[in-house]
Design an enzyme around this catalytic site. Structure first.
Site, PDB file in Angstrom:
ATOM      1  N   LYS A  44       0.795  -1.235   0.000  1.00 46.52           N
ATOM      2  CA  LYS A  44       0.000   0.000   0.000  1.00 46.52           C
ATOM      3  C   LYS A  44       0.829   1.289   0.000  1.00 46.52           C
ATOM      4  O   LYS A  44       0.452   2.289   0.597  1.00 46.52           O
ATOM      5  CB  LYS A  44      -0.961  -0.004   1.198  1.00 46.52           C
ATOM      6  CG  LYS A  44      -2.012  -1.095   1.115  1.00 46.52           C
ATOM      7  CD  LYS A  44      -2.957  -1.103   2.295  1.00 46.52           C
ATOM      8  CE  LYS A  44      -2.331  -1.712   3.523  1.00 46.52           C
ATOM      9  NZ  LYS A  44      -3.296  -2.089   4.555  1.00 46.52           N
ATOM     10  N   ASP A  68      -5.613  -6.329  10.209  1.00 40.65           N
ATOM     11  CA  ASP A  68      -6.946  -5.708  10.265  1.00 40.65           C
ATOM     12  C   ASP A  68      -8.071  -6.699   9.970  1.00 40.65           C
ATOM     13  O   ASP A  68      -9.172  -6.590  10.508  1.00 40.65           O
ATOM     14  CB  ASP A  68      -7.050  -4.483   9.341  1.00 40.65           C
ATOM     15  CG  ASP A  68      -6.553  -4.725   7.936  1.00 40.65           C
ATOM     16  OD1 ASP A  68      -6.043  -5.825   7.645  1.00 40.65           O
ATOM     17  OD2 ASP A  68      -6.676  -3.800   7.099  1.00 40.65           O
TER      18      ASP A  68
HETATM   19  C1  BGC Z   1      -1.975  -6.018   3.409  1.00 40.03           C
HETATM   20  C2  BGC Z   1      -2.828  -6.826   4.372  1.00 40.03           C
HETATM   21  C3  BGC Z   1      -4.028  -6.010   4.804  1.00 40.03           C
HETATM   22  C4  BGC Z   1      -4.776  -5.473   3.594  1.00 40.03           C
HETATM   23  C5  BGC Z   1      -5.983  -4.647   3.963  1.00 40.03           C
HETATM   24  C6  BGC Z   1      -2.821  -5.445   2.287  1.00 40.03           C
HETATM   25  O1  BGC Z   1      -2.046  -4.598   1.494  1.00 40.03           O
HETATM   26  O2  BGC Z   1      -0.955  -6.820   2.873  1.00 40.03           O
HETATM   27  O3  BGC Z   1      -2.079  -7.239   5.491  1.00 40.03           O
HETATM   28  O4  BGC Z   1      -4.868  -6.826   5.579  1.00 40.03           O
HETATM   29  O5  BGC Z   1      -3.897  -4.689   2.804  1.00 40.03           O
HETATM   30  O6  BGC Z   1      -5.656  -3.522   4.718  1.00 40.03           O
END
Ligand code: BGC
Length: 413
Positions: A129, A165
């Protein structure tokens, strides 16, 4: 390799695109009680909560603060990022006049892939992200937070639990509803977790206590979906090429970019925005899923880029493009949910509540309906056994619930 097979492999020592990470926690009983802190780092948003659990399935947020993580903290040095988290906690105590010297137990929701080794320990596998803060990958993020708390004189706070999360969302919902056995996030990123029988988690020591454990799939990294030229271009230009391939087809961070790449292609082919200034679309990530949602009022989409589409012809085209991209995302997510539920219950013979949080699911027009449509295509009338339940703030409240579970399970002495 299909999704079901990738799940199966992920629970063994074999490596694959689904990490299937044990959370070292089962579902709450609903009887957990007390007030716990939650620190929820989801992406650019950081939330701090004080959550009161009444021991009967009820959770009330007594205090809450929201902060935005500045870009330079996301992409700078890791210690600076964790100091920022501790500073936000300090501010939370000050703003809500809470006593920072008395002991507090905290649940830390850290929404990135973490290889957990205990309920309160785990190393970051890789950032997602858009985060790139240095010196964090490979480190125990619960310890990094505890160190930052010590630097900021917040040592009375103990990091009782670390959770993803999705795990927080499942725990928050199942605190009151025992039929909940899956948690899903459809927001900036995407991921899911579910309840697995401990004895089927081959890669774990079989002597671990407890009949069930929540498994974090990290499904954003699933890489056996058929991609098109736009998916491939997006991946190549991303900060993590080759990784998070499913996330790049499903989550809010990327859908707008897929639309932009299609728009640019159509402009080049002379099929869109003829004789209009389309320079706004030259910039990567200039189209967001919020823009896409505007296509439910066709002219608003182009108005946000300063383009006049009085005749409305381009508006009809862009609305179709956005519908295709968002419907595909919703259908992939629903198909993955189906695969996970079939792993828990191969005949879909009982009721499953799927706790879902995230802006895409909550706010994108038609997203939920597209998911339901896909489940009905797959399961016909048996789809009634799958309930999609919206859970707001689940990741934070759930962290508090998990901190309570961890505190209850902690060996005394
Ligand atoms: C992460 C996860 C997370 C998801 C939603 C992803 O980019 O790797 O760990 O649960 O985003 O936030």
């Amino acid at each position: 390799m299909g999704f079901a097979e990738a799940m199966r492999r992920g629970l063994t020592q074999a490596s694959g695109s689904l990490k299937m990470i044990p959370s070292y926690v089962g579902r709450p009983t609903g009887k957990e009680q007390g007030t716990y802190l939650a620190l929820d780092l989801g992406g650019t948003n950081l939330r701090v909560l004080a959550v009161r659990l009444d021991g009967q399935g009820g959770a009330a947020t007594d205090a809450a603060s929201r902060f935005v993580v500045p870009q330079d903290r996301m992409r700078g040095e890791g210690t600076v990022l964790f100091d920022f988290l501790a500073d936000c906690l300090s501010l939370f105590f000050k703003n809500h006049r809470l006593d920072r010297l008395s002991p507090w137990e905290l649940g830390f929701t850290f929404s990135f892939p973490v290889a957990q080794t205990a309920v309160n320990a785990g190393a970051l596998l890789t950032w997602t992200k858009g985060f790139t803060a240095s010196g964090v990958e490979g480190q125990n993020v619960a310890a990094l937070l505890a160190n930052a708390l010590a630097r900021k004189n917040l040592s009375a706070i103990s990091v009782a639990a670390l959770c993803n999360d999705t795990v927080g969302t499942l725990s928050a919902k199942s605190y009151a509803d025992p039929s909940c056995d899956m948690g899903v996030i459809l927001g900036t990123g995407t991921n899911a977790c579910y309840v697995e029988e401990t004895q089927r988690i081959e890669k774990l020591n079989p002597s671990l206590p407890g009949k069930e454990m929540i498994i974090n799939l990290e499904w954003g990294n699933f890489d056996h979906l058929e991609t098109n030229v736009y998916d491939q271009t997006l991946d190549r230009a991303s900060f993590n090429p080759g990784r998070q391939r499913m996330e790049k087809m499903v989550s809010g961070m990327y859908l707008g970019e897929l639309v932009r790449l299609m728009v640019v292609d159509m402009i080049e082919q002379g099929e869109l925005l003829k004789q209009k200034d389309a320079s706004a679309f030259a910039c990567p990530y200039s189209v967001t899923s919020e823009h896409m949602a505007k296509t439910f009022h066709p002219d608003d989409f182009f108005a946000s880029f300063g383009i006049d589409d009085a005749a409305g012809r381009d508006g009809v085209t862009i609305a179709r493009v956005c519908r295709m991209v968002s419907a595909r995302a919703a259908r992939i997510a629903a198909a993955a949910i189906a695969a996970v539920i079939l792993r828990m219950d191969k005949d879909l013979g009982r009721r499953h509540t799927v706790a879902i949080d995230g802006s895409l699911y909550e706010k994108y027009p038609g997203f939920e309906e597209n998911m339901r449509g896909m489940l009905e295509e797959l399961f016909a009338s048996r789809a009634v056994n799958i309930r999609l339940a919206r859970v707001s703030d689940g990741s934070g409240i759930g962290a508090a619930v998990i901190a309570a579970v961890a505190a209850a399970n902690r060996p005394q002495g």
